[in-house]
Design a protein around this motif. Structure first.
Motif: not given
Length: 157
Positions: A37-44, A64-69, A71-80, A94-95
């Protein structure tokens, strides 16, 4: 003290140790299907195709953080997360997938102002609100707001 101390790092550290013992290498999704849902929302919403700076607070053992990275090339995602043991496990699991892994208390973050285009929270604010610190929810929201980029920052809750 609350019935279940969801606001306690000790509670979560113990829970993640139990999770790893019971389901080695597995994870737990509080809201199954929310990642899609989050990936779809950001795409829309648009504007994310060229990548973004993102922080997932209270990530736990979610992917989720891995799916965001992915799904969106060039993104910098921090899992915290504030539980060091789960951040270590997720780094091992996931490293190498365009992710960073930080031990962070979402009520006291050291990131610069406006560092993120996106902050994602899959239940963390609920857990923070269940703690004994009555000001924790306000602190968490203030930190999220401070960390979001002015004008385009989005908090997905």
């Amino acid at each position: 003290m609350k019935a279940v101390p969801y606001g306690s790092v000790e509670y979560w550290s113990s829970r993640y140790d139990d999770e790893e013992r019971d389901k080695p290498g597995g994870g737990f999704e509080w809201y199954p299907g929310a990642d899609d849902i989050v990936v779809d929302l950001l795409s829309k919403l648009g504007g994310y195709d060229d990548g973004f700076e993102a922080l997932e607070i209270g990530s736990g053992s979610s992917e989720l953080a891995a799916k965001l990275a992915a799904s969106f090339a060039g993104s910098h995602v921090i899992l915290s997360d504030f539980a060091e043991n789960v951040v270590h496990r997720m780094r091992e699991r996931l490293g190498g997938k365009d992710l960073e892994f930080h031990v962070v208390d979402c009520c006291r973050m050291a990131y610069r102002d406006g560092a993120f285009d996106l902050v994602v929270d899959k239940g963390t604010l609920d857990a923070v609100d269940c703690g004994d610190d009555d000001g924790a929810r306000t602190s968490c929201l203030a930190e999220v707001r401070r960390g979001l980029s002015v004008g385009k920052g989005v908090y997905v809750l």
